[in-house]
Design a protein around this motif. Structure first.
Motif, PDB file in Angstrom:
ATOM      1  N   GLY A 117      -1.133   5.489 -14.165  1.00 12.11           N
ATOM      2  CA  GLY A 117      -0.973   6.769 -13.485  1.00 12.11           C
ATOM      3  C   GLY A 117      -1.678   7.903 -14.207  1.00 12.11           C
ATOM      4  N   ARG A 132       2.866   5.040  -5.263  1.00 14.17           N
ATOM      5  CA  ARG A 132       4.177   4.740  -5.852  1.00 14.17           C
ATOM      6  C   ARG A 132       5.223   4.542  -4.749  1.00 14.17           C
ATOM      7  N   VAL A 189       4.174   0.058  -7.890  1.00 12.50           N
ATOM      8  CA  VAL A 189       3.037   0.802  -7.368  1.00 12.50           C
ATOM      9  C   VAL A 189       2.223  -0.132  -6.482  1.00 12.50           C
TER      10      VAL A 189
END
Length: 446
Positions: A117, A132, A189
């Motif tokens: 991320g 996400r 994710v």
């Protein structure tokens, strides 16, 4: 080790469809001539690019070169299902619950997700490629629902949230009446894996890291305190090498007879038009993993991830020589067409646009090979079917070892045992494929 010849890697049949749907890239820049670098990373997948990024963080002025045998995102990084999972996901179990310290592993998985991320933010990678959204374990039978219930109890004992979904909620999500229930967990994710990897490569190039595609290593040679890596058109001298080649570690002379070379298969629909989408129903993005690990994974993506499409993934074969044939893909494609038609009878018979194989590597005792192999030679390999998360971790860990750093990641992998020896051939291949077929049959509705 003084010198090792690396055999040619057999091409994997079918396109890396996640990469294909993103369109073309600028021409590759293979390694040409002689070069030197402080670090050379072999492999430009999740592990390799994570290793390069971690080296840049730890040693900002170091010279770093990344080599890959094919184009970025054409290998395993563009052939997986795109699930970056934070929770226990043991493929050898019935319900994914691990046998070790799951709390510690969850923390490590979330560190890998945070690392990814942060890269998305730092390099301006399209956030649609790093969604996400969480995922659902789908159940199509009472047995599978029991697996979900068992897994939910295991998660609750770890203090982790999950939400049970009934059949109507599953149909509202997927457009399919196939599932009797589901178990939603929020931490996964959902990647457009090729988009993420391409963005990661572009970000590293902007930081001065050279990435040479179509540059397979054909020779690894020890020269005093340095290593020389030879490719078809060039060579590099370096003090430190990091191998992030997953199951191809055997090609470099390590862990032979201890790595299971597994191939999984997938298909992808053509882009679905408005009328087809209306007939399908459901939400525009979701991911369902099977409650039985040998079942069928299904994803739906939208235009911001490469088009409104459905991806189906199932079937597994063990190919010890890492050579998979088009007939393997054809057999799996027929199975997946049937699975697709069962789940989406309103779309039954739709011809798939892409069908492909993807390479992964497992060990009998579910360990990775993240360690120092020789002076100046390190490994971030063997992901046990969890390449997006485990690959990120082993890449980070190998980079830290090469830079003389320790962390929770390096301590975790250092404590793992060596991979167990596999049975001799031909018993390994015959027995493993028989077991895979049996487990596929047992999980047929899943």
């Amino acid at each position: 080790m003084t010198q090792t010849s690396i055999p040619n890697v057999s091409p994997i049949p079918g396109p890396a469809a996640w990469n294909e749907i993103l369109g073309s890239r600028p021409a590759a820049r293979p390694l040409k001539g002689s070069a030197t670098a402080d670090f050379v990373v072999v492999g430009a997948g999740f592990a390799g690019l994570s290793a390069a990024r971690r080296i840049r963080q730890l040693q900002p002025t170091a010279s770093i070169i990344v080599l890959d045998a094919v184009r970025v995102a054409e290998g395993s990084a563009g052939r997986n299902s795109g699930f970056m999972i934070d929770l226990p996901h043991d493929l050898a179990s019935d319900d994914y619950a691990g046998a070790g310290d799951d709390r510690a592993l969850i923390d490590l998985n979330r560190a890998a997700i945070q690392f990814g991320g942060d890269a998305v933010d730092e390099y301006g990678i399209d956030p649609n490629y790093f969604d996400r959204a969480g995922k659902v374990n789908g159940a199509a039978s009472a047995t599978a629902q029991a697996h979900n219930e068992s897994y939910a109890k295991h998660l609750a004992s770890l203090g982790e949230y999950s939400e049970a979904l009934d059949s109507q909620q599953m149909q509202d999500l997927t457009g399919s009446s196939h599932y009797v229930s589901g178990l939603f967990t929020p931490g996964t994710v959902m990647l457009q894996p090729a988009g993420y990897i391409r963005g990661l490569a572009d970000g590293l190039k902007a930081q001065g890291i050279a990435i040479h595609e179509n540059s397979p290593v054909t020779m690894l040679t020890r020269e005093g305190s340095a290593w020389r890596l030879t490719t078809p058109k060039g060579s590099i001298s370096t003090g430190k090498v990091i191998l992030t080649v997953n199951g191809h570690l055997e090609s470099f002379g390590f862990e032979r007879g201890r790595l299971m070379q597994i191939f999984l298969y997938a298909v992808m629909t053509p882009e679905l038009d408005e009328a087809t989408l209306a007939c399908l129903g459901g939400q525009s993005r979701w991911g369902v993993t099977p409650s039985d690990p040998m079942g069928t994974t299904v994803r739906r993506i939208d235009t911001k991830q490469g088009g409104n499409r459905i991806i189906t993934r199932t079937c597994a074969t063990l190919n010890p020589n890492r050579s998979v044939t088009q007939s393997n893909v054809a057999r799996a494609e027929k199975v997946m067409q049937r699975k697709f038609d069962q789940r989406f009878p309103q779309l039954a018979g739709m011809k798939m646009e892409h069908a492909w194989a993807g390479h992964l590597c497992l060990t009998l005792n579910s360990v990775s090979v993240m360690r120092q192999l020789d002076d100046g030679l390190y490994s971030g390999c063997v992901q046990n079917g969890l390449g997006t998360t485990r690959g990120t971790l082993t890449g980070i860990g190998a980079a830290e070892l090469a830079c003389g750093q320790t962390s929770a990641i390096t301590r975790h992998f250092a404590a793992e045992a060596q991979p167990k020896k596999l049975p001799p051939q031909p018993f390994q291949q015959i027995g493993a494929n028989a077991m895979l077929r049996y487990r596929e049959w047992r999980a047929k509705s899943e």
